[in-house]
Design a protein around this motif. Structure first.
Motif, PDB file in Angstrom:
ATOM      1  N   UNK A 171      26.020 -26.313  24.449  1.00 20.97           N
ATOM      2  CA  UNK A 171      25.807 -24.844  23.444  1.00 20.97           C
ATOM      3  C   UNK A 171      24.776 -24.114  22.628  1.00 20.97           C
ATOM      4  N   UNK A 172      23.199 -25.238  22.232  1.00 24.91           N
ATOM      5  CA  UNK A 172      22.540 -24.741  22.330  1.00 24.91           C
ATOM      6  C   UNK A 172      21.392 -24.917  24.016  1.00 24.91           C
ATOM      7  N   UNK A 173      21.630 -25.440  24.677  1.00 30.15           N
ATOM      8  CA  UNK A 173      20.888 -25.204  26.148  1.00 30.15           C
ATOM      9  C   UNK A 173      21.680 -23.032  25.943  1.00 30.15           C
ATOM     10  N   UNK A 174      22.524 -22.772  26.149  1.00 32.73           N
ATOM     11  CA  UNK A 174      23.326 -21.736  26.583  1.00 32.73           C
ATOM     12  C   UNK A 174      22.818 -21.026  26.451  1.00 32.73           C
ATOM     13  N   UNK A 175      22.690 -20.894  24.566  1.00 32.57           N
ATOM     14  CA  UNK A 175      21.905 -19.940  23.320  1.00 32.57           C
ATOM     15  C   UNK A 175      20.257 -19.719  23.987  1.00 32.57           C
ATOM     16  N   UNK A 176      19.966 -21.318  24.500  1.00 37.53           N
ATOM     17  CA  UNK A 176      18.347 -20.039  24.499  1.00 37.53           C
ATOM     18  C   UNK A 176      18.101 -20.115  25.923  1.00 37.53           C
ATOM     19  N   UNK A 177      19.627 -20.757  26.728  1.00 40.91           N
ATOM     20  CA  UNK A 177      18.841 -19.914  27.671  1.00 40.91           C
ATOM     21  C   UNK A 177      19.228 -18.345  27.592  1.00 40.91           C
ATOM     22  N   UNK A 178      20.081 -18.041  27.236  1.00 41.89           N
ATOM     23  CA  UNK A 178      20.851 -16.543  26.714  1.00 41.89           C
ATOM     24  C   UNK A 178      19.507 -15.276  26.417  1.00 41.89           C
ATOM     25  N   UNK A 179      18.968 -15.937  25.512  1.00 43.99           N
ATOM     26  CA  UNK A 179      17.904 -15.137  24.984  1.00 43.99           C
ATOM     27  C   UNK A 179      16.765 -15.401  26.154  1.00 43.99           C
ATOM     28  N   UNK A 180      17.234 -15.892  26.863  1.00 42.74           N
ATOM     29  CA  UNK A 180      15.313 -16.541  27.807  1.00 42.74           C
ATOM     30  C   UNK A 180      15.249 -15.347  28.910  1.00 42.74           C
ATOM     31  N   UNK A 181      14.604 -14.359  29.133  1.00 43.37           N
ATOM     32  CA  UNK A 181      14.144 -13.701  30.743  1.00 43.37           C
ATOM     33  C   UNK A 181      14.072 -14.465  31.561  1.00 43.37           C
TER      34      UNK A 181
ATOM     35  N   UNK B 239     -13.281 -18.217  29.276  1.00 47.36           N
ATOM     36  CA  UNK B 239     -13.883 -17.748  28.595  1.00 47.36           C
ATOM     37  C   UNK B 239     -12.144 -17.129  27.880  1.00 47.36           C
ATOM     38  N   UNK B 240     -11.300 -17.797  27.228  1.00 47.51           N
ATOM     39  CA  UNK B 240     -10.007 -18.122  26.827  1.00 47.51           C
ATOM     40  C   UNK B 240     -10.358 -18.863  25.385  1.00 47.51           C
ATOM     41  N   UNK B 241      -9.997 -17.737  24.541  1.00 43.17           N
ATOM     42  CA  UNK B 241     -10.739 -18.822  23.677  1.00 43.17           C
ATOM     43  C   UNK B 241     -10.178 -18.129  22.049  1.00 43.17           C
ATOM     44  N   UNK B 242      -9.996 -19.394  21.165  1.00 43.59           N
ATOM     45  CA  UNK B 242      -8.898 -18.395  19.788  1.00 43.59           C
ATOM     46  C   UNK B 242      -7.717 -17.471  20.332  1.00 43.59           C
ATOM     47  N   UNK B 243      -7.047 -17.919  20.910  1.00 41.60           N
ATOM     48  CA  UNK B 243      -5.531 -17.527  22.100  1.00 41.60           C
ATOM     49  C   UNK B 243      -4.176 -18.553  21.775  1.00 41.60           C
ATOM     50  N   UNK B 244      -3.564 -17.892  20.626  1.00 40.50           N
ATOM     51  CA  UNK B 244      -1.489 -18.005  21.567  1.00 40.50           C
ATOM     52  C   UNK B 244      -1.127 -17.793  22.803  1.00 40.50           C
ATOM     53  N   UNK B 245      -0.961 -18.773  23.792  1.00 40.59           N
ATOM     54  CA  UNK B 245      -0.164 -18.666  24.725  1.00 40.59           C
ATOM     55  C   UNK B 245       1.127 -18.836  24.884  1.00 40.59           C
ATOM     56  N   UNK B 246       2.066 -18.585  24.261  1.00 42.05           N
ATOM     57  CA  UNK B 246       3.335 -18.657  24.133  1.00 42.05           C
ATOM     58  C   UNK B 246       4.114 -19.252  25.771  1.00 42.05           C
ATOM     59  N   UNK B 247       4.820 -20.174  25.857  1.00 45.83           N
ATOM     60  CA  UNK B 247       5.072 -20.703  26.898  1.00 45.83           C
ATOM     61  C   UNK B 247       6.614 -20.729  26.681  1.00 45.83           C
ATOM     62  N   UNK B 248       7.445 -20.114  27.280  1.00 42.07           N
ATOM     63  CA  UNK B 248       8.522 -19.864  26.792  1.00 42.07           C
ATOM     64  C   UNK B 248       9.700 -19.188  28.119  1.00 42.07           C
ATOM     65  N   UNK B 249       9.069 -18.450  28.469  1.00 40.02           N
ATOM     66  CA  UNK B 249      10.037 -17.884  30.035  1.00 40.02           C
ATOM     67  C   UNK B 249      10.022 -16.288  28.970  1.00 40.02           C
ATOM     68  N   UNK B 250      10.097 -15.975  28.020  1.00 39.63           N
ATOM     69  CA  UNK B 250      10.378 -14.948  28.193  1.00 39.63           C
ATOM     70  C   UNK B 250      11.582 -15.110  26.995  1.00 39.63           C
ATOM     71  N   UNK B 251      10.875 -15.644  25.989  1.00 38.95           N
ATOM     72  CA  UNK B 251      12.903 -16.271  24.790  1.00 38.95           C
ATOM     73  C   UNK B 251      11.780 -15.412  23.795  1.00 38.95           C
TER      74      UNK B 251
END
Length: 254
Positions: free
Chosen positions: A206-216, A240-252
């Motif tokens: 159920x959780x897996x399916x929900x996450x997939x459904x809200x991920x681009x 040259x990347x510094x002080x950044x937040x890189x989200x790696x979520x597939x577009x969640x």
């Protein structure tokens, strides 16, 4: 003469995302020191896999929430590095170790709160502080956060807010360590299929399916989606990347 390999310290490197990060770093030609909390056997398997890729590796026990143990831990790794390389220094610190807590805000106990605080914030703060003298100028610090610092899922108020604190801390590290050429960044995974939290995302359909459904991109993340991003941040391509937040979520939760 061959150039000397750079060295990364990965906390929580025996399983899940940390294991994937450690192996991805080795594939970039980086030697790895990893920590494990209790599972020496799994840690040794990761060490063997890294060595099979032609890089040096070693595993050390560390409870990432026990700040009082950090001096002894730092002494151990500096002694190991001196024996291996002639110097106690390393280049990349990846603060990955963590545990899950799923508890409604109204029911979270002080003991639960303190445990999450010690592992996810206080431990990261002071391990980084104590490791600073060993990190080479021009090195990198990568702190692992979570998509839960950006979006809210009920039951993750403690965990998500500690990750929010980590994201603010990372900007301060970037600012204060810039004079040494040390860059600090955050990698924030979305929901990933691992044994984290007892396989909460991986094993609950159920959780897996929900996450997939809200991920681009229409699926739950896998460890292989994350490790390469951490390894990239330890390469010259990312200098040259510094002080950044890189989200790696597939577009969640866009």
């Amino acid at each position: 003469m061959a150039t000397k390999s750079k060295i990364a310290l990965v906390t929580g490197g025996s399983r899940g995302l940390g294991r994937n990060m450690a192996i991805a770093l080795a594939k970039k030609g980086i030697d790895v020191v990893l920590t494990y909390n209790s599972n020496r056997i799994e840690a040794d398997k990761v060490v063997a896999e890294i060595q099979s890729l032609g890089q040096k590796a070693a595993a050390f026990q560390l409870n990432a929430g026990n700040v009082k143990s950090f001096d002894e831990f730092v002494d151990k790794i500096s002694t190991y590095l001196k024996e291996q390389t002639g110097a106690p220094n390393f280049d990349f610190l990846i603060n990955n170790a963590g545990t899950a807590l799923y508890a409604p805000f109204a029911e979270t106990t002080e003991e639960q709160f303190d445990e999450v605080l010690n592992i996810h914030y206080k431990g990261v703060f002071f391990l980084t502080q104590k490791a600073l003298p060993l990190i080479n100028n021009g090195g990198r610090i990568i702190n692992i956060s979570s998509g839960l610092a950006r979006f809210a899922f009920p039951g993750s108020s403690t965990y998500g807010s500690m990750k929010g604190a980590i994201e603010v801390l990372t900007r301060y590290l970037a600012k204060e360590l810039g004079a040494r050429g040390i860059a600090a960044n955050v990698v924030a995974p979305g929901a990933i299929e691992t044994d984290f939290g007892g396989g909460h995302v991986r094993d609950n359909k159920e959780i897996n399916d929900h996450v997939a459904s809200v991920t681009a991109l229409g699926r739950v993340g896998l460890p292989d989606d994350i490790g390469g991003v951490v390894a990239f941040l330890c390469t010259e391509d990312a200098k040259w990347i510094n002080g950044q937040r890189i989200e790696v979520s597939g577009g969640m939760m866009l």
